[in-house]
Design a protein around this motif. Structure first.
Motif: not given
Ligand SMILES: [Zn+2]
Lengths: 448, 476
Positions: A43, A45, A179, B255, B258-262, B267, B332, B351
């Protein structure tokens, strides 16, 4: 992947199922289906590794029919032959106990003797040791989020009439998005059976180049009706929602389908629209959990008319219909929309002034009986004027019926279909994808 | 069980800075009856282990359903390798302090265990419920479903954690469809889900509800369409919980911020700098993370990193205070969070997830709320939901509504929908129902994550009134 693959291979499954079928009493019948995988997930990011995991799993689903009663138990196969057989026999006992207490099943799907099949698609997967570098080094200058998955997927179906079907494939995908600093995005995917570094780099570079278009200031679009070009990834979202209260024969017969009006001839779709289940690409097994094998092509919608919904043997029995070997949920497994005549390099010119929608998000039926869907635009969508891209747009909500956008408002389909791989991984990785062209639609309603 | 697993962990050869094993054993039974007959009975026995290692500041995971010592060692070695391969590309350098050491137990409040009813007894109850829905010949389809889940989670670590949790839950759902000419209407009970034992599957309640939805489906056939325009909107708990889930729960997940799921779930319009500052809703809005509510669907004692779960305000008097995120995201982001790092099962790494996310009751009775409305609509039971990836622009549909005129509930309305934008919507919250209107809801299917994970969430909410909302009816 692990060198010491311990998941069930076809010989193990054959041996186990043969032993189980021998245990059946005269009045018992059984269908077994197997689903297993060995998958590496990485994964990503901010172009860094957020999480890495590897999973090894395999489930056997045992469906026992006894005295017109039926029950089903699924359990893990651990890869230890003797232990697994012992556990499977224990599960058989549990099935018997359940059947004793349950009422009769009025629409039993009995196992049938039939041809057997075996398909194995070997792949070449990237080396895990250098994987992070391979994926992320060329992306160092951009903000990237996504999921890499690779490994072996296995499906099988066996029954007490002696039928045995096996399908396995080794594949990978890197499903990602890039992005800009203003949070505008481009979605991309690199997927296949044979990994090639050059092909991945070309895929990434194309996405990077597209991202440059999004540095322009975004435009707010007012609610209203617009001329819209939906790129294949957006069209795929409309196709996927048809698996949910759409194309299922059972759903139509039970009044919970948007296609009821189409089925009964009270509404029609555009003669430009033809949809098939298409197994010719070999992306998914042609057998279902009952062991039924589909035709290579099943025409579902032909020139706007419903040729046949997806019908499994259970629905067929209940309503006196003809089965087309659909799965238990009567959902699409390998759908294809026939392409049209709109030339790829004339899309913007043909659109003229309107919206170029590359992706959609979170679709849901907002009025099921009327076939109305709501959802959002997502990722790289543009405002186009006189055939020229003007600016990216702020995401818009739409609310529109399939009878409009696949009906009189459908102006053209693009000349080439694109395979949008299915990257769903709830519980296990899904196989296959949706093959669709882009589509040009007039007077499409945006509401918020 | 925890002792045994701890012993096995101690026997592993490893060079990790921290090592954890999470064992999940889960039995799921689904029973469905339709139109007075058996439709389906299926059970899944799932059992597996997830090994988590910390090497060179990188967490890595390896999951296996083989319980042998040898397989455990292979998984441990593999996770260690993976961590090493990825460590120079890590998103954040973690250390062993990022996994708390804890011991404890949690048990759902169970009177009678789920295996006390046979498959046949459960099926009979469901078949009977579908019979009770048949209140007229216009009822064309009837369905009843039960979902029983028994889950044991054991978590042990090289730092000495030993946690055992037993979660038992029951969900039930009844649905009936009525037809007259071309008009088709479906009325359901909504998916009712709670922790507890088989006592939750109550025959009298099912039959009472079956009859009610049968009658209401008929009522909807001849109801007026929901009007279009700006109205005062009263939401029943079986709709408000979805509004809470989609427009408060998800956007507060750290998360996502923080952008992890974008690349999948999306988001959030919320930014890290908003915590402690942002006026999320009117001053009547109080939202809590509360994994301790007895019987709520996502109650637990510890999350899947071993962090003890406690009641916390996410939004107090309308102001955003805290995010929905566990230790990793808290470190984070530097933003306060909650014990909510959760995995859907043994085969997925944990998560940031919702658990029980609730709106606290206020002091207005239902009658008083309705009495104060000149022209409004009361909507119940969610039927459709959609929201964008930043969680701004939503649209919801409900099954059944009532017109409110001059302080009274009057006509029944069919196909009610509303849409809006999160920030203005919650600021338009004008009244919050008292504890007599407070109900516990939830869902087994909150989807998120890459790889994807569906997880159980709980939402307990009162009835609430929102002013000036954009309401509309079905398609023309
Ligand atoms: Zn959710």
């Amino acid at each position: 992947m692990k060198n010491d693959k311990r998941q069930y291979q076809k010989q193990d499954l054959k041996a186990l199922s043969t032993l189980l079928f021998q245990e059946l009493k005269a009045d018992e019948q059984m269908t077994l289906s197997y689903s297993g995988e060995e998958t590496l997930f990485v994964r990503v990011s901010q172009a860094k590794v957020k999480q890495v995991s590897e999973v090894s799993q395999g489930y056997l689903t045992m469906s026992l029919i006894s005295h017109h009663r039926r029950t089903e138990i699924a359990f893990s196969l651990k890869g230890e032959r003797e232990e697994d057989l012992k556990y499977a026999l224990h599960m058989l006992q549990k099935c018997r106990q359940n059947c004793e207490t349950l009422p009769e099943d009025p629409y039993l799907v009995l196992p049938e003797a039939g041809a057997s099949s075996e398909e194995d698609f070997k792949g070449k997967l990237p080396d895990v040791e250098k994987l992070a570098e391979t994926l992320l080094k060329p992306a160092h200058s951009v903000d990237l989020a996504g999921l890499f998955a690779s490994g072996l997927l296995m499906r099988a179906s066996m029954n007490s009439k002696g039928q045995f079907h096996w399908f396995s494939t080794e594949n990978f995908y890197f499903d990602y998005s890039l992005y800009t600093s203003a949070q505008k995005a481009i979605k991309a995917i690199y997927a296949g059976n044979v990994w090639k570094d050059e092909a991945y780099l070309a895929n990434l570079n194309q996405a990077k180049n597209q991202l440059a278009l999004f540095e322009r200031t975004s435009r707010k679009i007012l609610p209203g009706k617009y001329r819209v070009y939906f790129a294949p990834a957006a069209v795929a979202e409309f196709v996927k929602i048809l698996s949910w209260s759409g194309i299922s024969g059972g759903a139509i017969m039970q009044d919970r389908s948007a296609f009821k009006k189409l089925y009964e001839g009270q509404a029609h779709l555009s003669p430009l629209l033809s949809v098939d289940e298409d197994f010719t690409q070999g992306l998914v097994p042609r057998f279902n959990e009952f062991g039924d094998v589909s035709a290579l092509r099943i025409p579902l919608i032909t020139n706007g008319k419903l040729t046949s919904p997806l019908i499994n043997r259970r629905t067929a029995q209940e309503y006196g219909l003809q089965s087309n070997a659909a799965n238990g949920g009567e959902s699409l497994r390998s759908p294809l929309i026939h392409p049209g005549s709109l030339q790829e390099d004339h899309i913007l010119q043909n659109l003229g002034t309107g919206l170029y929608v590359s992706n959609l998000h979170y679709l849901n039926w907002s009025d099921l009986q009327q076939g109305r869907i709501t959802g959002m635009t997502r990722y790289g969508c543009f405002w186009v004027e006189k055939g020229e891209i003007v600016s990216p747009i702020d995401d818009m909500r739409f609310d529109e019926t399939i009878y409009h956008f696949w009906g009189e408002a459908l102006e053209a389909l693009s000349e080439r279909t694109e395979l949008i791989p299915d990257v769903c991984s709830y519980g296990e990785r899904t196989l296959g994808g949706v093959s669709v062209p882009g589509m040009m639609v007039n007077d499409f309603s945006f509401t918020l | 069980m925890a002792k045994n697993l701890a012993q096995r962990l101690n026997n592993l050869h490893h060079k990790a800075d921290w090592l954890g094993i999470r064992e999940v054993k889960e039995t799921t039974q689904t029973s469905i009856a339709r139109n007075g007959k058996f439709e389906n009975n299926s059970t899944t026995f799932d059992h597996g282990l997830m090994i988590e290692v910390l090497v060179d500041g990188q967490f890595a995971y390896c999951a296996t359903d083989n319980m042998s010592d040898q397989a455990l060692q292979v998984a441990c070695d593999r996770a260690t390798q993976l961590a090493k391969h990825m460590a120079s590309w890590k998103v954040f350098p973690f250390n062993a302090h990022h996994r708390p050491t804890a011991s404890g137990r949690y048990h759902s409040p169970v009177q009678h265990s789920l295996d006390k009813a046979s498959a046949g007894e459960i099926m009979e109850m469901l078949v009977d419920a579908t019979q009770k829905m048949k209140v007229s010949d216009k009822i064309v389809n009837r369905m009843a479903q039960a979902l029983l889940i028994d889950q044991n989670i054991t978590l042990v670590s090289s730092a000495g954690s030993e946690i055992h949790q037993h979660i038992s839950s029951v969900a039930s759902y009844l649905s009936t469809t009525a037809q007259e000419g071309t008009e088709i209407q479906t009325r359901t009970t909504g998916l009712s889900c709670h922790q507890g034992g088989i006592e939750l599957l109550n025959r009298e309640r099912l039959e009472r509800e079956a009859e009610r939805i049968g009658k209401e489906a008929l009522e909807l056939l001849n109801a007026e369409p929901c009007p279009t325009g700006a109205y005062d909107l009263v939401l029943a708990p079986d709709q408000l919980y979805m509004q809470l889930h989609e427009s408060i729960g998800h956007p507060l997940e750290l998360d996502r911020i923080l952008g992890d799921e974008r690349n999948y779930a999306g988001w959030s319009f919320v930014q890290l700098s908003d915590f402690g500052q942002l006026q999320y809703g009117s001053s009547l809005l109080n939202v809590v993370f509360d994994p301790t509510v007895g019987g709520e669907y996502a109650s637990y004692g510890f999350d899947d990193t071993g962090l003890a779960a406690t009641h916390q305000y996410l939004i107090k008097d309308g102001v955003l205070l805290r995010g929905i995120g566990g230790i990793d995201s808290q470190k984070r982001s530097g933003v306060p969070g909650v014990a909510s790092t959760r995995a859907s099962s043994w085969n997925r790494p944990p998560i940031d997830r919702m658990a029980n996310i609730n709106i606290e009751p206020g002091d207005t009775s239902f009658d008083k709320m309705i009495a104060g409305i000149e022209r409004g609509i009361y909507m119940t039971t969610n039927s459709s939901w959609s929201i964008d990836d930043y969680r701004r622009k939503f649209q919801f549909g409900c099954e059944y509504a009532k017109l409110i005129e001059k302080g009274k509930l009057t006509k029944t309305l069919r196909n009610p929908n509303y849409r809006g934008v999160t920030s203005t919507f919650w600021k338009n919250l004008k009244m919050v129902g008292d504890s007599s209107t407070f109900e516990i809801w939830g869902s087994p299917y909150c989807g998120k994550g890459e790889p994807n994970q569906a997880i159980r969430v709980g939402h307990a909410v009162p009835v609430c009134l929102f002013e000036n909302i954009d309401v509309f009816g079905g398609a023309l």
